[in-house]
Structures are given as structure tokens and as C-alpha cells.
Design a protein around this motif. Structure first.
Motif, PDB file in Angstrom:
ATOM      1  N   TYR A 761       0.107   6.875   9.141  1.00  0.00           N
ATOM      2  CA  TYR A 761      -1.017   6.180   8.513  1.00  0.00           C
ATOM      3  C   TYR A 761      -2.115   5.921   9.525  1.00  0.00           C
ATOM      4  CZ  TYR A 761       2.419   5.285   4.869  1.00  0.00           C
ATOM      5  OH  TYR A 761       3.363   5.430   3.893  1.00  0.00           O
ATOM      6  N   ILE A 783      -4.677  -5.737  -5.148  1.00  0.00           N
ATOM      7  CA  ILE A 783      -3.539  -4.881  -4.793  1.00  0.00           C
ATOM      8  C   ILE A 783      -3.753  -4.247  -3.428  1.00  0.00           C
ATOM      9  CG2 ILE A 783      -2.340  -2.743  -5.401  1.00  0.00           C
ATOM     10  CD1 ILE A 783      -2.794  -3.428  -8.310  1.00  0.00           C
ATOM     11  N   LEU A 784      -4.959  -3.699  -3.180  1.00  0.00           N
ATOM     12  CA  LEU A 784      -5.221  -2.961  -1.946  1.00  0.00           C
ATOM     13  C   LEU A 784      -5.255  -3.872  -0.732  1.00  0.00           C
ATOM     14  CD1 LEU A 784      -7.944  -0.486  -3.274  1.00  0.00           C
ATOM     15  CD2 LEU A 784      -5.534  -0.005  -2.800  1.00  0.00           C
ATOM     16  N   LYS A 785      -5.901  -5.014  -0.869  1.00  0.00           N
ATOM     17  CA  LYS A 785      -5.978  -5.923   0.277  1.00  0.00           C
ATOM     18  C   LYS A 785      -4.612  -6.494   0.624  1.00  0.00           C
ATOM     19  CE  LYS A 785     -10.851  -7.229   0.040  1.00  0.00           C
ATOM     20  NZ  LYS A 785     -11.812  -8.325  -0.133  1.00  0.00           N
ATOM     21  N   LYS A 786      -3.804  -6.691  -0.423  1.00  0.00           N
ATOM     22  CA  LYS A 786      -2.458  -7.196  -0.185  1.00  0.00           C
ATOM     23  C   LYS A 786      -1.628  -6.159   0.564  1.00  0.00           C
ATOM     24  CE  LYS A 786       0.926  -9.948  -2.663  1.00  0.00           C
ATOM     25  NZ  LYS A 786       1.359 -10.468  -3.994  1.00  0.00           N
ATOM     26  N   ALA A 787      -1.990  -4.857   0.383  1.00  0.00           N
ATOM     27  CA  ALA A 787      -1.291  -3.767   1.085  1.00  0.00           C
ATOM     28  C   ALA A 787      -1.990  -3.419   2.389  1.00  0.00           C
ATOM     29  CB  ALA A 787      -1.221  -2.555   0.180  1.00  0.00           C
ATOM     30  N   ASN A 788      -2.906  -4.319   2.864  1.00  0.00           N
ATOM     31  CA  ASN A 788      -3.577  -4.177   4.161  1.00  0.00           C
ATOM     32  C   ASN A 788      -4.568  -3.014   4.211  1.00  0.00           C
ATOM     33  OD1 ASN A 788      -2.169  -6.393   5.336  1.00  0.00           O
ATOM     34  ND2 ASN A 788      -0.368  -5.046   5.636  1.00  0.00           N
ATOM     35  N   ARG A 870       0.996  -0.707 -10.312  1.00  0.00           N
ATOM     36  CA  ARG A 870       0.780  -1.020  -8.893  1.00  0.00           C
ATOM     37  C   ARG A 870       1.679  -0.179  -8.001  1.00  0.00           C
ATOM     38  NH1 ARG A 870       3.264  -4.379  -5.312  1.00  0.00           N
ATOM     39  NH2 ARG A 870       4.684  -5.092  -6.922  1.00  0.00           N
ATOM     40  N   VAL A 871       2.957  -0.106  -8.355  1.00  0.00           N
ATOM     41  CA  VAL A 871       3.904   0.615  -7.509  1.00  0.00           C
ATOM     42  C   VAL A 871       3.554   2.103  -7.458  1.00  0.00           C
ATOM     43  CG1 VAL A 871       6.321   1.248  -7.217  1.00  0.00           C
ATOM     44  CG2 VAL A 871       5.714  -1.066  -7.970  1.00  0.00           C
ATOM     45  N   LEU A 874       0.405   2.782  -5.280  1.00  0.00           N
ATOM     46  CA  LEU A 874       0.629   2.730  -3.837  1.00  0.00           C
ATOM     47  C   LEU A 874       1.430   3.935  -3.360  1.00  0.00           C
ATOM     48  CD1 LEU A 874       1.291  -1.118  -3.386  1.00  0.00           C
ATOM     49  CD2 LEU A 874      -0.767   0.172  -2.779  1.00  0.00           C
ATOM     50  N   GLU A 875       2.358   4.408  -4.204  1.00  0.00           N
ATOM     51  CA  GLU A 875       3.123   5.602  -3.833  1.00  0.00           C
ATOM     52  C   GLU A 875       2.205   6.819  -3.706  1.00  0.00           C
ATOM     53  OE1 GLU A 875       6.126   6.083  -6.736  1.00  0.00           O
ATOM     54  OE2 GLU A 875       7.482   4.574  -5.864  1.00  0.00           O
ATOM     55  N   ASN A 878      -0.015   6.430  -0.528  1.00  0.00           N
ATOM     56  CA  ASN A 878       0.729   6.694   0.691  1.00  0.00           C
ATOM     57  C   ASN A 878       0.973   8.194   0.881  1.00  0.00           C
ATOM     58  OD1 ASN A 878       0.897   4.013   1.515  1.00  0.00           O
ATOM     59  ND2 ASN A 878       2.768   3.638   0.323  1.00  0.00           N
TER      60      ASN A 878
END
Length: 884
Positions: A761, A783-788, A870-871, A874-875, A878
Motif C-alpha cells: 500500500y 468509511i474511507l477516513k475510518k480506513a485511514n 462497506r466490506v 474496501l476489498e 485494496n
């Protein structure tokens, strides 16, 4: 004044021809000539130019002097021919002279040609005179011989005292007297009345002669004969009467004919004058009306005298050339029949029928014409023709039969509909059309009605010649004569097969419409229920979720209810969109190659928890074949089809098992979903695939859902080229089968093991969110900010492009498809043009495979539908952010 001769030169060499013409001109001051070099032109000039002399070369390329000589002799034996030759031996000269040549001249001695021309023309003149004299003598001999041999008149010579001095033998054929016995006898012996002899002698003495003096004579047996006498008084040398020379012609037959003609003329005159039809006598040349009868005067309105001052053109409206042509036709053919329009004195124009015949009584023949008025007849004929044409071209069948039913006439519509020709049905009975549908009593009632004088109407099922069945609306009417007897039966028949089919279709459509109305009412109620029910859960528990006194346990429970209600609402909306796309034929198939097991494994993962939550066991079954069996079709549509079937199976199964999978048959790939649920009544099994149908469509049904699952599955299976069927029994469970053709099988290939890529990453990756809706953006931002992730926003496609151009640190774009100013499809294309390696994930509220296909075509790397999971999001991110 010199004689102008015509000379025909036959020569193919221009210089030789010119020399021959020159030499001829030396001896002839005036002559006309033609020059030819072949047989065709020679014959044409021989017939049309009519030469006085022919001068021909002995030898030509395609013709020669001997041939010309032969043809000229055949045309005119005295026509002189001079043969010109380059060289000639004595044999050739003799041959030419024997063949009839007048002379021959060698071209080396061409100067001799002039003398030969003069000799030939002189000889022609001599031969011509001789020929004319011979012809005159022959004609004279023939004339007198004919008179001598064929004379029928009696020549005689009588003395002044009345003694017969000489009489020709033909007296025997006239009055049966023998010539020898009459000579020396008184001429009065042959007169019927002696006083006639005295009157004749006085006439001859007074006038010196008589011409065509008619007298009654008698035969040897005393019968009456008539003679015409020509006689003259012959004087002696002293100028005194010596004797009488005369001739007697038998005119007995002429007198008889004249008497008969007189009687016939009187008879004709009576017929002419008293005929009820208009009669005319017309001069053939001038077209003047010579005579007219009383009927003509009464019909036309002019007096007979007025008509006799008129010409045919004064009453006939036709062009004068047409009238003359008709008169000429009668003159040639002796009779004629015409139709004209004639003008009456009062100006009326009438249609007339004219019968004409030639009257030959002089050099100037006349025409006898009888006129009949046919104005009313033509109108009647026109009405009959119109009626006949109407019947023949009528769109309905017209059939005419005698009282026994024997067909006498059918129109063309009958032959077109029944397939029988006119000749095939004339003389037959209409029972040849009997289909066997109607009873004997039916036809007995029909015949009883029409034979009683009444009209019968009804519908009859008949059979065409080819065996095809059809229906007719029939009306049969009897025709009666003045005595009231039935003479004919007239049938008017209309093919109503299509109307009956339409009526049947309308009745079926009516039943369907009524059913559809009930169905739509139930469906609308169902829509209201299926939308409002989850909305009530979402709204209600959302309000309770923010209550300050809510426990953690209830908070988790309420959140789960909201998720399930949202999922139910989303599925309902998706179903309505899918069925709309299927019904409107807008659902498209996007074919690609994929392994079957992948779809089945995904479905098992997706539904195993749902089944377990309901206490059901779910099992995936597949044949023992290579795990990499692949299909070439639309994997998304296949996934959606099997998903609807699994939804239905779980929904209608209270306890027991769910089994799904596929198997390979001889000609297809067969997918199945089997349950141990409530099953379906056999009478309802045929309708469960129709839109909005469940086995129970009442308001009190015990199962949620739009009722579109099986309809969508049916439509998708058809789009994939397959079929869907059901095997079920009430209370015994249900099996749904989808059969796809084995032509969709791609191939067997070795299973490949892909190298595992370790994710790497970027530090603090920047994500661009292109989203115009504020709430959707806030959801993604959280969602995005929570995932940094760092987040940038664009509210339309134009801003998204500009951000990508000015912010090189952007690592990934979340692109909403539908935005103002510029949509996501167009924006993605521009962004990929700027940076092809920049990943783009399409976000859309539309969920059709067409939307996904268009997004991928524009350059999007992945596709995810709203509401966003959401899941899953993010998958995907990534996966795309990995750098190898």
C-alpha cells in the motif's frame, strides 16, 4: 423531239462502265441509265426502272452477264441484251447468242458498242411491233371465234313480202324450229300475234330500222316466248326496199325476271314503307339519304321529304371518317352491323343499332339501312354488366343453385376461398363443402326454410378443397317466378373464420384482462406492502436507534432489523427493475468465459447463512467432472437466475433441506434448485412463471415478496438461450430446472495456479470521491477516513477530471455514474486518457448488467452498486491499490 431511252448497265469496274456509257452517248442523244454490279440491285432496277436495253459485263465477282440475260428473258423475252466481255472465244459468243443475247461486244473493240446499241434498239422495235400485231390478231381471232361459237341470237333475212330468206341454226334453241323448214316460209309463222308483224314492218319502213323491239313469239309447239328484235331495211341499187336483215335475242328469262323483280320491288316497297323500324336508302358515294320510310320520319321527327334532303352525317354524331369507313365495310362485305349515336330533330341523342346491306342495282351502289333504338337496351345492358361485375368482384361468395341444390353459378370469390375451380363445382351440390360438423337435422331445417319461400341465415362450418376448415356467415334466399314457383336459390356467404378467431381471441383476452385486473390490483397492493413494510422498519427503528435510553443489546437488534429491512427493500426494487428490463426487451446478454463452480461456490457462500438462520440445511451438488468446466454466456445473469430460485426455495420451505447444483445431460447443462417446502398445486404450476404470480396472490398470503422471482428467472433463462420448468406436488416440495444448451460449454483446460501477490500500500493514499449526493458522500467519507484514507471530493464529472489533472497524489477514484454537468462514464474516459493506470471504481444506483458493462467499457476497473457494501468496497479498493 428525240426519244429518251432507258439503259441498264451491269458492270463492276467503274472505268469500263464509264467507257460503255460514253460510247452509248455517241449514238443516243437522249437516254437515262442505271448502273448495278450485283443480282439484288439488278432485279430491283429490272422491275422498277424497266429498261429498254441491258448492257452487261460477261463476268462479275458475284454475278455475270449470262445470269442477267436469263433473268431479263424471264422478265421480257424481247428486251435486248448486249454482252460486254474482256475477251471472248467463238464458243462463248455462240453460247451467248444461243442463250438469247442480242449481240456481244469485246471491250477491246468498245467503239463497236454504239452500232450494237442502235441495232439492238431497232431490233427491239421490230420485235415489239411484231408482237403487238400478233397479239392483236390473236385477240381478233379469239373475239370473232367467241362470237361465232357462243352466239345465241338468231340472225335472219326476210323479203319485203314476208318470206324467210335466211335464218341461223340457233333458231332451234329459241323456238324449237328447224332452220331448213323455216326457209321460204312466211315469217308470220313464228309470231304469237299476226298484228305484231304488221306493226313491226311499219316501224322498220318508217324509221329504216328498229332496236330492242320486244315481241311475243311462239315455239313450234305453240308455247309463248319473248324476243328482242334488231332489224334494218336494206335497199337495192335503185334505192328501193329490197329485204330486211335482223336478229332476234331470247329475252323470255329477262321478261320473267323483270316481272318477278317488279313484283319483288312492290313487295319490298311495301315492307320498306310499312316497316315498324326506321328504314333508309343511302347513296354509298355521297351519303345522301335517297329514301326513308314513315317509321324513320316518326322516330327522327323530320318529314320524309326533309330526310331525303339530308345526309347521313346530319343524324349520325360520329366523325364523317367513321361513317365512311362503315359504308365502305358494307360495300365490301355486303352487310354490316354497327352501333352509333343518332341525333333527333328535337336535339335528343339516342343510342341506335344499325343493320346495313348493299343494294347492287347500278354502278353506284346504294345502302339499305334498318335502325333500332337501343338506348333503353344499353342502359339495361349496362345495369346487367354492372350487376354481373359487382357479383363477380364481390368480396363475399355468391352461389346460385336450382331448387334441387345443383350449383349453376359461383363467383370468383367462391373459387378463391374454397379452392375449387368454377368447372369443378358447376353441376355439383353444395354438400361437397360439408365438413361434417353440423347434424342432419341442421340441414333439414335449412332446406325446409328456403323451400317454403323464406330466407335462411346462419353460420356454417365448411371444408375447402385442401381439407382446411373455415366458417361462413350464410344467407340463402329463394327466387320465385310470376306464378310463385321457386326457380333458383341464391346464397350469399361471407368467410368469417378470421372474425370468429378474433372473437375467440377477444374472449380469451377479456378473460386475461379480467384476470390481469385482479392480478394488477393484487400486485399494486403487494407493491405497497413490499415497499411500505421494510420502510416502516427502517424509519421506525432508525428513530428508536437514536433514543438516549437505548441499551447496547437493543441497539444491535435495531441495527440488524434496519439492515434486513433495507436489504428487503433493495431486493424488491431490483426485482421491479429487472422485470421491467425483461418485459421491454432491454436486458442485454454480455457473454464471457467463466468456470461454473465459481458461480456455484459464490451462491453457496451467499445463501448458507440465510438458510441456516431459518433452520434449513443447504447442499451444493455437482457432477464428478473436472472442476474447471467453463461456460460462455453471461455469468451475472446466470448468478441472478439461480439466486432468485434459491430465494424462492428458502422462502417457501419451513423445514428440511435446500439442494442446488448442476448436472450434464446428453444435450444440455441442467441447473436445479430443489426444496422440501410447501409445493405447488398442479393447476397453478403453469402460471407461476407469469409476471407478479405466486401460488397465492391473496392479501392474506403467508409469504413476503413481490412475486417476481420466478418470472425474472424465467425471462433470464430465456435470454441465456435456455428453458425453465417446474416439478412439484402440493406439500411434497418443489424442483426448478434450468436447461442451457451444451453449445455454451467452452472447453476443458488445466487448472492454473496464479502466483500470490503480496499487497503493498501507498503511504496515506488519497482517494477521489466523485459524488453529487451529500448523504452518499458523507457515508463514503466516513468509511474511507475510518480506513485511514485521505479523501478529496468532486461533485460532477468535470470537477473529477480537473482534480485528477491537478492532484497527482490521487491513487484511486470512486466514480458515481449519474452526476450533473458530466456523468461518470464520460469522466472516466477522460481520466483514463490522462492516466491509464489510475484505478476507477464505478458506483451506481442502477443494478443492471448493462450498466456494469457500459462502466467497464468506459475504462472503470471495478463496479459496485448502491447502497454500497462497506466490506466489499474496501476489498475492491485494496485489490486495486496493490502494486507489484
Amino acid at each position: 423531239m428525240s426519244i429518251k431511252y432507258k439503259i441498264l448497265f451491269v458492270e463492276d469496274i467503274p472505268t469500263d462502265a464509264e467507257l460503255a456509257i460514253y460510247e452509248t452517248g455517241k449514238v443516243l442523244k437522249s437516254f437515262e441509265y442505271r448502273l448495278v454490279d450485283n443480282k439484288k440491285d439488278f432485279l430491283e432496277q429490272l422491275n422498277n426502272f424497266c429498261p429498254d436495253l441491258i448492257i452487261s459485263d460477261y463476268q462479275l465477282p458475284s454475278f455475270d452477264g449470262m445470269a442477267a440475260l436469263k433473268l431479263s428473258i424471264e422478265k421480257d423475252p424481247i428486251l435486248p441484251v448486249i454482252i460486254l466481255t474482256g475477251s471472248m472465244n467463238e464458243d462463248t459468243a455462240v453460247e451467248c447468242m444461243k442463250a438469247g443475247a442480242t449481240d456481244y461486244v469485246i471491250k477491246e473493240h468498245i467503239k463497236r458498242l454504239g452500232q450494237a446499241v442502235i441495232h439492238a434498239l431497232d431490233e427491239k422495235e421490230v420485235r415489239t411491233r411484231k408482237k403487238l400485231a400478233e397479239e392483236a390478231l390473236v385477240k381478233s381471232e379469239e373475239k370473232y371465234r367467241t362470237i361465232f361459237e357462243n352466239v345465241q341470237d338468231v340472225f335472219y333475212q326476210v323479203s319485203m313480202e314476208g318470206k324467210i330468206l335466211e335464218i341461223s341454226p340457233s333458231i332451234r334453241y329459241f323456238i324449237d324450229f328447224n332452220r331448213e323448214k323455216l326457209i321460204g316460209e312466211p315469217v308470220s309463222n313464228i309470231y304469237y300475234n299476226y298484228e305484231d308483224r304488221i306493226a313491226l314492218l311499219d316501224a322498220i319502213t318508217k324509221n329504216g330500222e328498229v332496236r330492242d323491239y320486244e315481241l311475243p313469239l311462239k315455239t313450234a309447239s305453240g308455247l309463248l316466248r319473248y324476243g328482242s328484235i334488231n332489224a334494218r331495211l336494206v335497199l337495192n341499187a335503185n334505192g328501193k326496199p329490197d329485204h330486211i336483215d335482223g336478229s332476234i335475242r331470247d329475252i323470255t328469262q329477262r321478261i320473267k325476271v323483270e316481272n318477278d323483280l317488279r313484283q319483288s320491288e312492290e313487295k319490298f316497297r311495301n315492307l320498306f314503307e310499312n316497316n315498324a323500324a326506321a328504314n333508309f336508302i343511302i347513296d354509298r358515294t355521297s351519303l345522301q339519304i335517297i329514301d326513308a320510310n314513315l317509321a324513320a320520319s316518326e322516330y327522327y321527327g323530320w318529314s320524309i321529304e326533309e330526310l331525303k334532303q339530308m345526309k347521313v352525317g346530319d343524324i349520325n354524331t360520329s366523325d364523317i371518317s367513321v361513317i365512311k369507313s362503315a359504308i365502305e365495310s358494307v360495300s365490301k362485305m355486303s352487310i354490316g352491323h354497327f352501333e352509333f349515336k343518332h341525333r333527333l330533330k328535337n336535339g335528343n341523342i339516342r343510342d341506335v343499332e344499325v343493320f346495313s346491306s348493299r343494294i347492287s342495282n347500278s354502278e353506284n351502289d346504294s345502302i339499305h339501312t334498318i335502325v333500332h333504338d337501343i338506348t333503353d337496351k344499353k342502359k339495361t345492358d349496362e345495369r346487367i354488366r354492372l350487376l354481373s361485375k359487382t357479383i363477380e368482384q364481390s368480396p363475399v361468395v355468391v352461389l346460385i343453385a336450382d331448387p334441387n341444390g345443383t350449383i349453376e353459378y359461383v363467383n370468383s370469390t367462391f373459387t378463391r376461398i374454397s379452392g375449387y375451380s368454377y368447372d369443378e363445382v358447376i353441376g355439383k351440390n353444395p354438400r361437397i363443402l360439408n365438413s361434417g360438423y353440423h347434424s342432419t337435422a341442421f340441414f333439414e331445417d335449412l332446406w325446409k326454410t328456403v323451400l317454403s319461400g323464406k330466407e335462411w341465415t346462419g353460420e356454417i362450418q365448411n371444408k375447402k378443397k385442401n381439407g382446411e376448415i373455415y366458417w361462413e356467415n350464410v344467407s340463402i334466399s329463394p327466387l320465385v317466378d310470376e306464378a310463385g314457383n321457386i326457380t333458383h336459390l341464391v346464397g350469399i356467404k361471407e368467410d368469417i373464420s378470421e372474425k370468429r378467431r378474433m372473437l375467440e381471441d377477444l374472449l380469451i383476452a377479456k378473460d386475461k384482462a379480467e384476470t390481469s385486473d385482479k392480478l394488477k390490483t393484487a400486485f399494486i397492493n403487494n407493491i405497497s406492502h413490499e415497499v411500505r413494510t421494510p420502510l416502516n422498519g427502517i424509519i421506525g427503528f432508525s428513530e428508536m436507534l437514536v433514543s438516549p435510553d437505548i441499551t447496547s443489546e437493543n441497539k444491535a437488534l435495531f441495527s440488524d432489523i434496519i439492515k434486513k429491512s433495507s436489504r428487503r427493500l433493495l431486493n424488491t426494487i431490483t426485482s421491479y427493475m429487472d422485470i421491467s428490463m425483461i418485459v421491454s426487451d432491454n436486458m442485454e446478454v454480455h457473454t464471457k468465459r467463466f468456470p461454473i463452480n465459481q458461480i456455484l461456490d459464490d451462491l453457496f457462500k451467499e445463501y448458507v447463512q440465510i438458510a441456516n438462520d431459518k433452520g434449513l440445511n443447504i447442499k451444493l451438488t455437482r457432477p464428478d467432472i473436472p472442476a474447471n468446466l467453463q461456460l460462455e454466456t453471461d455469468p451475472d445473469l446466470l448468478h441472478k437466475t439461480l439466486g432468485h430460485l434459491l430465494d424462492n426455495a428458502i422462502k417457501f420451505t419451513v423445514e428440511g433441506d435446500i439442494e442446488f447444483g448442476f448436472r450434464k445431460t446428453l444435450s444440455s447443462i441442467e441447473f436445479f434448485v430443489q426444496d422440501t417446502g410447501i409445493g405447488i398445486d398442479k393447476e397453478k404450476a403453469d402460471v407461476i412463471f407469469e409476471n407478479f404470480m405466486q401460488a397465492d396472490i391473496s392479501l392474506t398470503r403467508g409469504y413476503e415478496g413481490s412475486g417476481l422471482g420466478l418470472s425474472i428467472a424465467h425471462g433470464l433463462a430465456r435470454l441465456l438461450g435456455g428453458t425453465i420448468s417446474v416439478e412439484s406436488e402440493k406439500g411434497q416440495g418443489t424442483t426448478i430446472l434450468i436447461q442451457l444448451p451444451d453449445s455454451l460449454i467452452a472447453k476443458y483446460s488445466p487448472q492454473e495456479t496464479l502466483p500470490r501477490i503480496q499487497p503493498v500500500y501507498q503511504t496515506d493514499p488519497v482517494i477521489l470521491v466523485a459524488e453529487d449526493d451529500e448523504f452518499n458522500y458523507k457515508f463514503l467519507e466516513i468509511i474511507l477516513k475510518k480506513a485511514n484514507f485521505k479523501v478529496l471530493r468532486a461533485e460532477n464529472g468535470v470537477e473529477a477530471i480537473e482534480n485528477c489533472r491537478t492532484h497527482a497524489e490521487i491513487c484511486l477514484v470512486l466514480m458515481d455514474i449519474k452526476m450533473p454537468i458530466m456523468g461518470g462514464i464520460e469522466a472516466t474516459k477522460e481520466i483514463k486518457a490522462l492516466n491509464p493506470n489510475l484505478p476507477v471504481i464505478a458506483l451506481t444506483a442502477y443494478v443492471s448488467t448493462q450498466d456494469e458493462y457500459e462502466a467497464l467499457l468506459s475504462g472503470c476497473d471495478e463496479f459496485i452498486s448502491k447502497p454500497v457494501n462497506r466490506v466489499k468496497l474496501l476489498e475492491l479498493m485494496n485489490k486495486l491499490l496493490v502494486r507489484s
